[in-house]
Design a protein around this motif. Structure first.
Motif, mmCIF file in Angstrom:
data_model
loop_
_atom_site.group_PDB
_atom_site.id
_atom_site.type_symbol
_atom_site.label_atom_id
_atom_site.label_comp_id
_atom_site.label_asym_id
_atom_site.label_seq_id
_atom_site.Cartn_x
_atom_site.Cartn_y
_atom_site.Cartn_z
ATOM 1 N N LYS A 74 0.954 -1.212 0.038
ATOM 2 C CA LYS A 74 -0.134 -0.043 -0.004
ATOM 3 C C LYS A 74 0.893 1.194 0.013
ATOM 4 C CE LYS A 74 -3.954 -1.980 -0.320
ATOM 5 N NZ LYS A 74 -4.894 -1.812 -1.705
ATOM 6 N N GLU A 77 3.281 3.443 -5.139
ATOM 7 C CA GLU A 77 2.177 4.046 -5.839
ATOM 8 C C GLU A 77 1.857 3.292 -6.868
ATOM 9 O OE1 GLU A 77 -0.080 6.802 -7.357
ATOM 10 O OE2 GLU A 77 1.184 7.434 -5.561
ATOM 11 N N ARG A 80 -0.585 0.343 -4.676
ATOM 12 C CA ARG A 80 -1.529 0.738 -3.490
ATOM 13 C C ARG A 80 -3.043 0.441 -4.094
ATOM 14 N NH1 ARG A 80 0.209 6.754 -3.396
ATOM 15 N NH2 ARG A 80 1.308 5.696 -1.577
ATOM 16 N N HIS A 81 -3.568 0.513 -5.384
ATOM 17 C CA HIS A 81 -4.739 0.520 -5.926
ATOM 18 C C HIS A 81 -5.159 -1.176 -5.676
ATOM 19 C CE1 HIS A 81 -2.513 -0.585 -9.307
ATOM 20 N NE2 HIS A 81 -3.493 -1.098 -9.853
ATOM 21 N N TRP A 129 -11.482 -5.287 -12.497
ATOM 22 C CA TRP A 129 -10.149 -4.932 -13.209
ATOM 23 C C TRP A 129 -10.244 -5.043 -14.560
ATOM 24 C CZ3 TRP A 129 -7.020 -7.858 -16.425
ATOM 25 C CH2 TRP A 129 -5.900 -7.335 -16.508
ATOM 26 N N THR A 132 -11.725 -1.832 -15.728
ATOM 27 C CA THR A 132 -10.841 -0.610 -15.371
ATOM 28 C C THR A 132 -9.968 -0.648 -16.505
ATOM 29 O OG1 THR A 132 -11.037 -0.806 -12.898
ATOM 30 C CG2 THR A 132 -9.274 0.287 -14.061
#
Length: 194
Positions: A74, A77, A80-81, A129, A132
């Motif tokens: 987390k 960068e 973290r998602h 996912w 996205t």
């Protein structure tokens, strides 16, 4: 729009090989590629080079436990998602679950868990996912088309200037040359748009 569909990867992290095999068996038949790691350190290495739709993370492992692993995930960068579902053989202590949520987990399942429930949860995150990825691909196509249209607009403006010069030209040869340049510019603009 034709975008190549990428297979979602799910990172399985457990220090026990038999648990990893069981997780792979549970995910069998889902549209996912399971990637196994037998420690938090190994999981972090996988996360440096691969993108994952979901992480199934054992909470209790030697050396770096699942909670510490999740904190590292987390903090980055790039990772973290990624949703994390904690899996644990520990008793159903609510403190452990709260600890899991505190480090960023989206769910916490105690073993033994219903494999169909885990499959359903994995399916939901894989579908999110996939959507996205599709949205990101569509956004890229849109950005590309907008850039082409901006370039075409600039070319049209340039062609209009050339045509204006051509109509005001003192002789037919100059007018013809300017009109040919304008036609060439418009032709390039048209190619950019398609």
């Amino acid at each position: 729009m034709s975008t190549e569909r990428q297979t979602a990867k799910v990172l399985l992290v457990d220090d026990r090989h038999d648990n990893l095999l069981a997780l792979e068996a549970i995910l069998q038949g889902l549209p996912v590629q399971a990637v196994s790691a037998n420690s938090g350190e190994e999981a972090l290495k996988h996360l440096l080079v691969n993108d994952f739709a979901l992480i199934l993370l054992d909470a209790q492992m030697p050396e770096m436990d699942g909670f510490e692993t999740a904190r590292h995930i987390k903090r980055r960068e790039r990772t973290r998602h990624i949703p994390i579902i904690f899996l644990t053989a520990a008793d159903r202590d609510s403190q452990l679950a709260l600890r899991g949520y505190a480090v960023g987990a989206v769910d916490y399942l105690s073993k033994p868990f219903d494999p169909w429930v885990l499959r359903a949860k994995v399916s939901v995150f894989v579908e999110l996912w996939t959507k996205t990825q599709q949205l990101q691909a569509q956004a890229e196509v849109t950005r590309s088309r907008e850039a082409a249209l901006r370039g075409a607009g600039t070319a049209i403006d340039e062609a209009l200037e050339l045509l204006t010069v051509a109509t005001a030209a003192p002789d037919d040869r100059t007018a013809r040359e300017q009109a040919e340049k304008a036609a060439s510019v418009l032709s390039r603009a048209r190619r950019r748009m398609y």
